[in-house]
Design a protein around this motif. Structure first.
Motif, PDB file in Angstrom:
ATOM      1  N   VAL A  22       0.845  -1.199   0.000  1.00  0.00           N
ATOM      2  CA  VAL A  22       0.000   0.000   0.000  1.00  0.00           C
ATOM      3  C   VAL A  22       0.874   1.241   0.000  1.00  0.00           C
ATOM      4  N   ARG A  23       1.908   1.226   0.822  1.00  0.00           N
ATOM      5  CA  ARG A  23       2.827   2.377   0.904  1.00  0.00           C
ATOM      6  C   ARG A  23       3.475   2.650  -0.451  1.00  0.00           C
ATOM      7  N   ILE A  60       0.977   4.443  -2.661  1.00  0.00           N
ATOM      8  CA  ILE A  60       0.811   5.836  -2.235  1.00  0.00           C
ATOM      9  C   ILE A  60       1.976   6.685  -2.738  1.00  0.00           C
ATOM     10  N   ASP A  68      -2.675  14.891   0.377  1.00  0.00           N
ATOM     11  CA  ASP A  68      -3.753  14.928  -0.610  1.00  0.00           C
ATOM     12  C   ASP A  68      -3.117  14.982  -1.986  1.00  0.00           C
ATOM     13  N   VAL A 112      -7.274  11.878  -4.220  1.00  0.00           N
ATOM     14  CA  VAL A 112      -6.599  10.878  -3.400  1.00  0.00           C
ATOM     15  C   VAL A 112      -6.252  11.484  -2.044  1.00  0.00           C
ATOM     16  N   ASN A 113      -6.539  10.734  -0.979  1.00  0.00           N
ATOM     17  CA  ASN A 113      -6.063  11.091   0.356  1.00  0.00           C
ATOM     18  C   ASN A 113      -5.377   9.874   0.947  1.00  0.00           C
ATOM     19  N   ALA A 114      -4.207  10.104   1.537  1.00  0.00           N
ATOM     20  CA  ALA A 114      -3.472   8.993   2.145  1.00  0.00           C
ATOM     21  C   ALA A 114      -2.975   9.409   3.525  1.00  0.00           C
ATOM     22  N   ILE A 124      -0.575   7.529   6.837  1.00  0.00           N
ATOM     23  CA  ILE A 124       0.233   6.358   7.176  1.00  0.00           C
ATOM     24  C   ILE A 124       0.547   6.346   8.670  1.00  0.00           C
ATOM     25  N   PRO A 140      -1.030   1.817   6.492  1.00  0.00           N
ATOM     26  CA  PRO A 140      -1.306   2.864   5.505  1.00  0.00           C
ATOM     27  C   PRO A 140      -2.748   2.797   4.998  1.00  0.00           C
ATOM     28  N   THR A 141      -3.394   3.948   4.963  1.00  0.00           N
ATOM     29  CA  THR A 141      -4.794   4.045   4.558  1.00  0.00           C
ATOM     30  C   THR A 141      -4.902   4.959   3.345  1.00  0.00           C
ATOM     31  N   LEU A 142      -5.654   4.519   2.360  1.00  0.00           N
ATOM     32  CA  LEU A 142      -5.757   5.235   1.089  1.00  0.00           C
ATOM     33  C   LEU A 142      -7.221   5.362   0.693  1.00  0.00           C
ATOM     34  N   THR A 143      -7.630   6.575   0.312  1.00  0.00           N
ATOM     35  CA  THR A 143      -8.991   6.812  -0.147  1.00  0.00           C
ATOM     36  C   THR A 143      -8.933   7.497  -1.511  1.00  0.00           C
TER      37      THR A 143
END
Length: 577
Positions: free
Chosen positions: A270-271, A274, A293, A302-304, A306, A314-317
């Motif tokens: 995921v990282r 990103i 952003d 995109v918003n990330a 970590i 890590p979170t990704l939207t």
């Protein structure tokens, strides 16, 4: 049975634990044989498993990793008493009755290259290895075992996926491939060609149930794309992608949230995605700047975030940008707005009324702002100001400005407010601000009050009345010590219409209010609803039922249009029961 000796980083023995079964784990959770402490320790960080040819250690940390004799490995074995496993600040060694092995069998214990599991190790213990990143962030995903989501077939596929990826990295190194000098198409052609060559060379060794085409596509997506997200991005019915952690991905389809079968192989995967998104934008994400952003090439937002801010990883939207440019008729067909409301808004925009689109998160404010901007005449100069450029206006004379975050030293940042101030010097006919969320609200109101009529923006608020309160708070955020009455007078004279949008339980988005701001009385901003959406309930399939209705009130500017001899359709406001 085997023993695990736990030491600190100075070699002091902390405890000795005996595993009575064939497999035991270490990590932060109290369920482990050995409990370790530290924020860089996973709940289950590593597993020791006694196999027919000796004791093996497997990384279960989800991307944090383990070291064996100073080298990062996803799995290692057979272990000897002299092998030291490092987890965070801890050192572990294992003692057991080692089987007598031949020279060829003991050779695999060198950690210099990740060893392949022996053939008689059960499928559930097959680990996947890490290839080295090279060149233009040619992505590598640390393919690891996940007890809850893997099965034998996917284990084989991911193992071969990783082998092909390693061979790809090696081939590019040997050929000294200069990926920096290639454009996107050339890079894709080069990598695709190399992958085909590699798969062809190992085709005879591939298991019969591994799909070569799918394998090639997955390796290509990992190398130059966004890995497992590529298929989700290509699916036109998906509007939002939410990666909560590497193995927990949700999507929004037709306004409804649902869990996706797509998973990443680790947190590092995921990282890597990103970093690949934000690097071309000049943004960075690391422990000193763990939130970012950005946008994809197609305009998707995109918003990330970590660790250490994101606890699970890590979170990704990603809020996808529609490839189809929507028109007002599309929204009418979707049932998001009535034809009468659309006609009224067309008149309001062409006659330069200042409009604020209000709504909650995900209610479709930016999409509606894009649609509404279609009514701006093509003869006017439009300047758009956004945090992350998403607006796609069809007019020929458009200048797009985008805010910039501060650099690593904390300087050089350009805010929305700076851009709104600057665009007043750029001779705009219309100013379109993607979203007001802070002190820029004051500058936007001042622009609306000083000859820049017909400006558009969006604000987060639940009702038209709440919008007034939100604007007051945002003006105060500008640092100006203004009395409440002065702020409300600014709002009253600047904003003509509020368009309220909402997302309903069935996932549909509708315009619920079109409200006119008519003035002030006794220190309060006066408003009147022109159109409303009245919900009647739900049908048998759970879809919202309701009607768009005119309230019977005629907006003041329509009366002014009539006085000036400009045609205005008054039948729009007739009340139909």
């Amino acid at each position: 049975m085997f023993e695990i000796l736990l030491k600190d980083n100075k070699g002091k023995l902390l405890e000795t634990s005996t595993c009575e079964t064939g497999s035991c784990t270490v990590g932060r959770s109290g369920r482990n044989l050995i409990n370790l402490k530290g924020w860089r320790i996973a709940a289950i960080h590593a597993e020791f498993s006694l196999q027919s040819k000796g004791l093996y250690v497997f990384d279960r940390s989800g991307g944090i990793g383990i070291l064996v004799n100073g080298t990062p490995v996803p799995s290692f074995g057979p272990l000897h008493a002299s092998d030291e496993i490092q987890i965070g600040s801890y050192r572990l060694t294992a003692h057991y009755d080692e089987p007598v092995l031949s020279y060829s069998e003991t050779a695999v214990s060198s950690p210099k290259a990740p060893e392949q599991p022996e053939k008689d190790i059960p499928e559930e213990h097959i680990e996947h290895f890490t290839a080295k990143q090279t060149g233009r962030n040619i992505g590598v995903q640390h393919l690891e075992h996940d007890e809850q989501h893997s099965h034998q077939h996917s284990s084989k596929r991911f193992l071969w996926h990783n082998r092909i990826h390693q061979k790809l990295m090696l081939a590019m190194d040997l050929r000294r491939t200069d990926v920096e000098s290639m454009d996107d198409n050339k890079l894709k052609e080069t990598v695709e060609s190399l992958i085909k060559e590699i798969i062809e060379s190992v085709k005879n060794d591939l298991p019969s149930d591994v799909d070569c085409e799918r394998l090639a596509k997955e390796v290509l997506n990992e190398a130059i794309g966004l890995g497992p997200l590529e298929d989700l991005l290509a699916d036109g019915s998906i509007t939002e992608i939410m990666v909560n952690r590497f193995d927990d991905v949700y999507i929004e389809r037709r306004g409804k949230l649902q869990k996706s079968e797509v998973t990443f192989s680790s947190d590092d995967a995921v990282r890597s995605v990103i970093e690949r998104i934000v690097s071309p934008l000049g943004r960075r994400i690391d422990e000193s700047s763990p939130m970012v952003d950005g946008r994809l090439k197609d305009g998707s937002r995109v918003n990330a975030i970590i660790p250490p801010l994101a606890i699970k990883g890590p979170t990704l939207t990603i809020r996808k940008f529609s490839k189809q440019k929507l028109q007002m008729q599309d929204l009418i067909d979707f049932g998001a707005i009535s034809a009468a409301m659309a006609s009224f808004l067309e008149t309001a925009v062409t006659n330069r009324k200042n409009i604020v689109i209000s709504g909650g998160t995900g209610s479709g404010k930016t999409t509606f702002l894009n649609v509404l901007s279609n009514y701006i005449p093509h003869t006017e100069r439009i300047i758009t100001v956004e945090d992350s450029a998403e607006l796609r206006l069809g007019q020929p004379h458009v200048v797009s400005l985008e805010a910039r975050p501060a650099n690593m030293e904390g300087v050089g940042g350009i805010t929305i407010r700076d851009l709104v101030k600057n665009c007043l010097r750029m001779r705009p006919d219309r100013i379109v601000v993607g979203e007001c969320r802070g002190g820029e609200a004051l500058d936007m109101l001042q622009a609306m009050n000083t000859g820049h009529d017909g400006s558009l923006t969006t604000v987060h608020a639940n009702t038209p009345r709440d919008l007034i309160s939100r604007l007051e708070v945002m003006v105060m955020m500008a640092g100006m010590d203004l009395p409440d009455r002065a702020i409300r007078e600014q709002v009253t004279s600047a904003v003509h219409l509020v368009v309220q949008q909402a997302r309903f339980a069935d996932g549909t988005r509708k315009i619920t209010h079109i409200t006119e701001i008519t003035g002030m009385e006794s220190g309060m901003v006066q408003m009147q609803d022109i159109f409303i959406y009245k919900q009647r309930g739900f049908d048998s399939e759970g879809r919202v039922l309701g009607d768009f209705k005119a309230t019977g009130r005629v907006p003041e500017f329509y009366e002014n249009l009539q006085e000036r001899g400009i045609p205005a359709d008054m039948s729009l406001f007739a009340v139909n029961e």
